[in-house]
Motif scaffolding. Structure first.
Motif, PDB file in Angstrom:
ATOM      1  N   LEU A  46       0.818  -1.126  -0.218  1.00 36.05           N
ATOM      2  CA  LEU A  46      -0.055  -0.024  -0.058  1.00 36.05           C
ATOM      3  C   LEU A  46       0.825   1.282   0.036  1.00 36.05           C
ATOM      4  O   LEU A  46       0.647   2.239  -0.586  1.00 36.05           O
ATOM      5  N   ALA A  47       1.835   1.150   0.865  1.00 36.99           N
ATOM      6  CA  ALA A  47       2.819   2.357   0.736  1.00 36.99           C
ATOM      7  C   ALA A  47       3.654   2.542  -0.714  1.00 36.99           C
ATOM      8  O   ALA A  47       3.728   4.032  -1.030  1.00 36.99           O
ATOM      9  N   VAL A  48       3.881   1.637  -1.355  1.00 36.62           N
ATOM     10  CA  VAL A  48       4.507   1.556  -2.575  1.00 36.62           C
ATOM     11  C   VAL A  48       3.284   2.518  -3.689  1.00 36.62           C
ATOM     12  O   VAL A  48       3.551   3.375  -4.385  1.00 36.62           O
ATOM     13  N   MET A  49       1.923   1.894  -3.582  1.00 35.58           N
ATOM     14  CA  MET A  49       0.974   2.454  -4.467  1.00 35.58           C
ATOM     15  C   MET A  49       0.756   3.860  -3.978  1.00 35.58           C
ATOM     16  O   MET A  49       0.451   4.974  -4.965  1.00 35.58           O
ATOM     17  N   ASN A 101       3.685   6.077  -5.083  1.00 39.09           N
ATOM     18  CA  ASN A 101       3.820   6.173  -6.691  1.00 39.09           C
ATOM     19  C   ASN A 101       2.801   7.250  -7.271  1.00 39.09           C
ATOM     20  O   ASN A 101       2.841   8.147  -8.147  1.00 39.09           O
ATOM     21  N   ASN A 102       1.497   7.085  -6.713  1.00 34.14           N
ATOM     22  CA  ASN A 102       0.088   7.929  -7.129  1.00 34.14           C
ATOM     23  C   ASN A 102       0.510   9.235  -6.689  1.00 34.14           C
ATOM     24  O   ASN A 102       0.184  10.313  -7.848  1.00 34.14           O
ATOM     25  N   GLN A 103       1.023   9.687  -5.833  1.00 33.17           N
ATOM     26  CA  GLN A 103       1.267  10.984  -5.329  1.00 33.17           C
ATOM     27  C   GLN A 103       2.512  11.649  -6.147  1.00 33.17           C
ATOM     28  O   GLN A 103       2.078  12.841  -6.644  1.00 33.17           O
ATOM     29  N   ALA A 104       3.358  10.847  -6.693  1.00 36.76           N
ATOM     30  CA  ALA A 104       4.373  11.160  -7.499  1.00 36.76           C
ATOM     31  C   ALA A 104       3.959  11.650  -8.651  1.00 36.76           C
ATOM     32  O   ALA A 104       4.183  12.754  -9.205  1.00 36.76           O
ATOM     33  N   LEU A 120       1.845 -17.862  -1.087  1.00 32.46           N
ATOM     34  CA  LEU A 120       1.760 -17.867  -2.360  1.00 32.46           C
ATOM     35  C   LEU A 120       1.537 -16.412  -2.752  1.00 32.46           C
ATOM     36  O   LEU A 120       2.008 -15.676  -3.634  1.00 32.46           O
ATOM     37  N   GLN A 121       0.589 -15.648  -2.048  1.00 35.24           N
ATOM     38  CA  GLN A 121       0.039 -14.266  -2.458  1.00 35.24           C
ATOM     39  C   GLN A 121       1.180 -13.214  -2.123  1.00 35.24           C
ATOM     40  O   GLN A 121       1.203 -12.099  -2.689  1.00 35.24           O
ATOM     41  N   LEU A 122       2.186 -13.707  -1.331  1.00 33.75           N
ATOM     42  CA  LEU A 122       3.369 -12.738  -1.194  1.00 33.75           C
ATOM     43  C   LEU A 122       4.716 -12.952  -1.659  1.00 33.75           C
ATOM     44  O   LEU A 122       5.681 -12.492  -1.525  1.00 33.75           O
ATOM     45  N   SER A 123       4.316 -13.958  -2.582  1.00 29.51           N
ATOM     46  CA  SER A 123       5.802 -14.256  -3.194  1.00 29.51           C
ATOM     47  C   SER A 123       6.248 -13.624  -4.211  1.00 29.51           C
ATOM     48  O   SER A 123       7.556 -13.296  -4.801  1.00 29.51           O
ATOM     49  N   TYR A 124       5.359 -12.659  -4.837  1.00 28.06           N
ATOM     50  CA  TYR A 124       5.827 -11.852  -6.139  1.00 28.06           C
ATOM     51  C   TYR A 124       5.351 -10.458  -5.690  1.00 28.06           C
ATOM     52  O   TYR A 124       4.325 -10.062  -6.424  1.00 28.06           O
ATOM     53  N   VAL A 125       5.751  -9.789  -4.668  1.00 27.79           N
ATOM     54  CA  VAL A 125       5.364  -8.409  -4.298  1.00 27.79           C
ATOM     55  C   VAL A 125       5.879  -7.286  -4.779  1.00 27.79           C
ATOM     56  O   VAL A 125       5.448  -6.164  -5.015  1.00 27.79           O
ATOM     57  N   SER A 126       6.921  -7.586  -5.469  1.00 27.76           N
ATOM     58  CA  SER A 126       7.913  -6.318  -6.039  1.00 27.76           C
ATOM     59  C   SER A 126       7.207  -5.699  -7.210  1.00 27.76           C
ATOM     60  O   SER A 126       6.558  -6.438  -8.083  1.00 27.76           O
ATOM     61  N   ARG A 127       7.426  -4.481  -7.273  1.00 26.72           N
ATOM     62  CA  ARG A 127       6.863  -3.694  -8.297  1.00 26.72           C
ATOM     63  C   ARG A 127       7.936  -2.752  -8.955  1.00 26.72           C
ATOM     64  O   ARG A 127       7.997  -1.548  -9.280  1.00 26.72           O
ATOM     65  N   HIS A 128       9.259  -3.244  -9.011  1.00 21.76           N
ATOM     66  CA  HIS A 128      10.524  -2.641  -9.279  1.00 21.76           C
ATOM     67  C   HIS A 128      10.550  -2.168 -10.598  1.00 21.76           C
ATOM     68  O   HIS A 128      10.628  -0.985 -10.586  1.00 21.76           O
ATOM     69  N   ALA A 151       8.266  15.011  -7.072  1.00 22.16           N
ATOM     70  CA  ALA A 151       7.856  13.404  -7.489  1.00 22.16           C
ATOM     71  C   ALA A 151       8.919  12.583  -7.469  1.00 22.16           C
ATOM     72  O   ALA A 151       8.517  11.449  -7.281  1.00 22.16           O
ATOM     73  N   ILE A 152      10.200  12.986  -8.176  1.00 23.72           N
ATOM     74  CA  ILE A 152      11.436  11.938  -7.985  1.00 23.72           C
ATOM     75  C   ILE A 152      11.631  11.710  -6.574  1.00 23.72           C
ATOM     76  O   ILE A 152      11.740  10.149  -6.348  1.00 23.72           O
ATOM     77  N   CYS A 153      11.603  12.495  -5.573  1.00 27.32           N
ATOM     78  CA  CYS A 153      11.852  12.019  -4.231  1.00 27.32           C
ATOM     79  C   CYS A 153      10.594  10.808  -3.691  1.00 27.32           C
ATOM     80  O   CYS A 153      10.755   9.984  -3.190  1.00 27.32           O
ATOM     81  N   GLN A 154       9.498  11.122  -4.181  1.00 23.46           N
ATOM     82  CA  GLN A 154       8.430  10.378  -3.872  1.00 23.46           C
ATOM     83  C   GLN A 154       8.487   8.797  -4.296  1.00 23.46           C
ATOM     84  O   GLN A 154       8.111   7.701  -3.833  1.00 23.46           O
ATOM     85  N   VAL A 155       8.855   8.959  -5.841  1.00 22.12           N
ATOM     86  CA  VAL A 155       9.088   7.572  -6.476  1.00 22.12           C
ATOM     87  C   VAL A 155      10.400   6.979  -5.819  1.00 22.12           C
ATOM     88  O   VAL A 155      10.193   5.606  -5.676  1.00 22.12           O
ATOM     89  N   ARG A 156      11.120   7.619  -5.360  1.00 23.26           N
ATOM     90  CA  ARG A 156      12.484   6.905  -4.707  1.00 23.26           C
ATOM     91  C   ARG A 156      12.008   6.274  -3.467  1.00 23.26           C
ATOM     92  O   ARG A 156      12.437   5.150  -3.007  1.00 23.26           O
ATOM     93  N   ASP A 157      10.915   6.930  -2.584  1.00 22.88           N
ATOM     94  CA  ASP A 157      10.433   6.444  -1.417  1.00 22.88           C
ATOM     95  C   ASP A 157       9.765   5.247  -1.812  1.00 22.88           C
ATOM     96  O   ASP A 157       9.958   4.278  -0.829  1.00 22.88           O
ATOM     97  N   ALA A 158       9.147   5.236  -2.906  1.00 23.74           N
ATOM     98  CA  ALA A 158       8.377   3.938  -3.094  1.00 23.74           C
ATOM     99  C   ALA A 158       9.211   2.769  -3.528  1.00 23.74           C
ATOM    100  O   ALA A 158       9.066   1.631  -3.121  1.00 23.74           O
TER     101      ALA A 158
END
Length: 672
Positions: free
Chosen positions: A277-280, A283-286, A326-334, A298-305
């Protein structure tokens, strides 16, 4: 369990038999019912024990083997994925059915559907969306005889998969199928005259989910045909709030979108959905701040994400020995975040870090033409950030490089011009580097990934149209992951941008014939912005001059051709018969465009016309055009105009005029 909007789905137990087996005893029926009750209560350990007892009595019963596998998988807290996958394939072998549902005869028994559904669920969580979609699309062909509850789960998971792979029209079609299924279920319940509160609440929750799906489909296709769906979004859940914020973002109500997003979430990771949720949120605020012309924030916010994403990934998958659920095996949004960071760096005029981000992303999203264009833009910006550098004082000083001698014998050494800084980097372009050769390679890839230009398409004969059948119901969309798919109008705009950049790169690398080809192709496009049409004429004229087609260049560089230099995209005419609300509005350009007035644009074109006259040795016309141009451009002239002025004075023998010009603009005093 059914799939939630943007959430995970889970497996399903069943109490029916797959294939003819010995008669089921009363004791075995009681064990099966007991196991189902324990599963529904969440007592997965006890359910696994009960299913083991039943499996001992019926070892060749495919359904018992499958249900025992599901129970054991839940008992392991969905961590033993490899074992569960192996058990599914064991069921396929026992039932003698194809694992990918490739044979039509594999679904003679509708109960086999639950095996394919469970496999699709695993693939969904492992982010193998296309494979899961292929299985469920084949399964949907046999949806009629399938159990109603399972059929509903299949259609909901199909809807989610269509949205993930950016096929909103297919997802909307699947939503309509679920609504038909739901209306039939309501009719049957009315016939029974039952008032089950649990059933009513579940139906109401399903309707709310379908409404959210329809809004998501409309937002992805960037057109809402029924605004009632948006207004009927209920609740204050995270998916609903994000859909509302997305709607306001596309409408251009950026501050309202930020307000809907609210405060940062207290919980960084949702263990039920596997979404950070923190990533989402970051990213949206950025993205909102980028459109508010605050790229550095925005760059600072994406770096935080990215930091949140890295931390969550390490916490959920600390090492290879500890397997997460299983539902936590692929959480990365890199890669999605890295793509957005590259866009922000490019808007902040930092081409080198933006290039690094895009190059890493293009290895994953190599079929995205817009991403290849972004790589080329990084190379172009590194080569030349903007045209303001031609007005800088340091470049003006280079016009007169040095002096030799003194007194009446003093001589001035003029500069060599700006061409000495031109580096074509003719290395073939396949080596990733911030140069124009690699930019040319990227632009060729981008153009090759676009669909065929409608202007080049040959009209289809009536007979062929009759044989091929009616045209497709839904508009064609071009995949541009990780972003939303591109509509036909967006593809046309992207083609114009690629052609503009290609013409510029070819001019800079002295490939004038290709530059002319790209400029001609650009000028025939129907939906050009004013700035693109202006550049098209300029690039075409410069290419013609380089190819010694001076007469054609003079015609092309007529300042009267310039009527508009705005960067606003032309409006696409909408169908008046269809009531729809366009979402993506033309916002103010984030990067300022120069020249920003028609007068200055015409003056710069008149300078190019003066150069053209000079090439034809019509020095009087060239000087007249240059004088008019410099008067309209303003006091801070581009350095090219100083070079041309001195060249024309010297070619005409006006030595005194040249000396006075140097004294006025460069403070080199000399009597002679």
């Amino acid at each position: 369990m059914s799939s939630n909007s943007g959430n995970n789905t889970s497996d399903k137990m069943s109490t029916d038999e797959f294939s003819p087996q010995p008669p089921v005893t009363e004791q075995q029926k009681e064990l099966a019912q007991q196991a189902m009750a324990e599963f529904e209560k969440g007592s997965f350990g006890q359910c696994a024990k009960t299913m083991s007892q039943l499996a001992g009595a019926r070892p060749t019963d495919v359904k018992v083997v499958l249900n025992r596998s599901v129970a054991l998988f839940y008992q392991s807290q969905m961590k033993q994925v490899d074992e569960f996958r192996h058990n599914i394939h064991t069921v396929f072998n026992m039932a003698r059915i194809s694992p990918d549902l490739s044979e039509k005869s594999n679904l003679d028994d509708s109960d086999y559907a639950v095996v394919y559904y469970n496999k699709a669920v695993v693939l969904y969580h492992e982010k193998q969306y296309r494979t899961a979609l292929a299985i469920l699309e084949r399964l949907f062909k046999y949806i009629e005889p399938i159990d109603e509850a399972l059929a509903q789960k299949v259609m909901l998971l199909l809807t989610e998969l269509y949205l993930i792979v950016h096929q909103p029209y297919d997802a909307l079609h699947m939503v309509s199928n679920v609504e038909k299924f739901l209306s039939g279920k309501n009719q049957s319940s009315q016939d029974k005259d039952k008032n089950d509160s649990n059933s009513a609440s579940s139906i109401e929750a399903l309707r709310a989910k379908l409404t959210l799906y329809k809004v998501r489909c409309s937002l992805m296709s960037k057109v809402i045909k029924n605004k009632k769906d948006y207004k009927s979004l209920q609740g204050n859940s995270q998916p609903v709030n994000y859909a509302k914020a997305n709607y306001e973002y596309l409408k251009g109500n950026l501050r309202k979108a930020a307000k809907i997003l609210g405060n940062p979430p207290n919980v960084h990771l949702s263990h039920s959905t596997g979404e950070c949720l923190a990533v989402m949120y970051a990213n949206n605020q950025a993205l909102i701040n980028m459109c508010l012309q605050k790229p550095n924030i925005a760059i600072c916010q994406v770096r935080d994400a990215l930091q949140y994403n890295e931390k969550v990934s390490k916490d959920t998958v600390p090492n290879d020995k500890v397997r997460p659920p299983l539902q936590l095996s692929y959480v990365s949004r890199h890669y999605q975040l890295l793509h957005n960071l590259g866009v922000l760096q490019l808007h902040a005029r930092r081409p080198s870090p933006a290039f690094d981000c895009f190059y890493e992303c293009v290895q994953v999203y190599h079929r995205n033409p817009r991403l290849w264009l972004r790589l080329a833009e990084c190379c172009i910006m590194h080569f030349r950030e903007n045209n303001d550098i031609d007005r800088e004082h340091t470049h003006r000083l280079d016009v007169v490089q040095s002096t030799v001698g003194s007194g009446i014998h003093r001589k001035l050494i003029l500069g060599q011009g700006l061409d000495r800084d031109r580096n074509t980097n003719a290395s073939g372009g396949v080596v990733p580097a911030l140069n124009l050769s690699f930019a040319s390679f990227c632009l060729r890839n981008a153009y090759a990934l676009l669909p065929k230009d409608p202007l080049d398409a040959k009209p289809v004969p009536q007979d062929a149209m009759a044989e091929s059948g009616p045209p497709p119901t839904y508009p064609m969309l071009l995949s541009a992951e990780p972003g939303n798919p591109l509509q036909a109008s967006e593809v046309a705009n992207l083609r114009c941008s690629i052609l503009t950049a290609s013409a510029y790169v070819c001019l800079c690398t002295n490939d004038f014939l290709k530059a002319l080809h790209y400029a001609v192709d650009l000028l025939r496009q129907p939906n050009l912005t004013g700035a693109q049409r202006y550049l098209g004429h300029m690039y075409k004229g410069e290419a013609l001059v380089a190819l010694d087609r001076i007469a054609d260049a003079v015609t092309e560089l007529n300042p009267e051709n310039i009527k508009d230099v705005s960067t606003t995209l032309p409006e696409v005419p909408s169908d008046p018969e269809k009531e729809q609300e366009p979402l993506a509005q033309n916002r103010e350009s984030i990067v300022k465009w120069l020249p920003n007035t028609v007068q200055v644009a015409r003056a710069l074109m008149q300078y190019n016309l003066a150069v053209t006259y000079a090439n034809r040795t019509e020095f009087d016309k060239a000087l007249f055009a240059l004088t008019e141009s410099s008067d309209k451009v303003g006091p801070n002239l581009p350095v090219q105009m100083y070079y041309l002025k001195l060249y024309l004075d010297l070619k005409q023998g006006n030595k005194k005029e040249a000396v006075n010009f140097i004294n006025k603009h460069f403070n080199y005093g000399s009597r002679n």
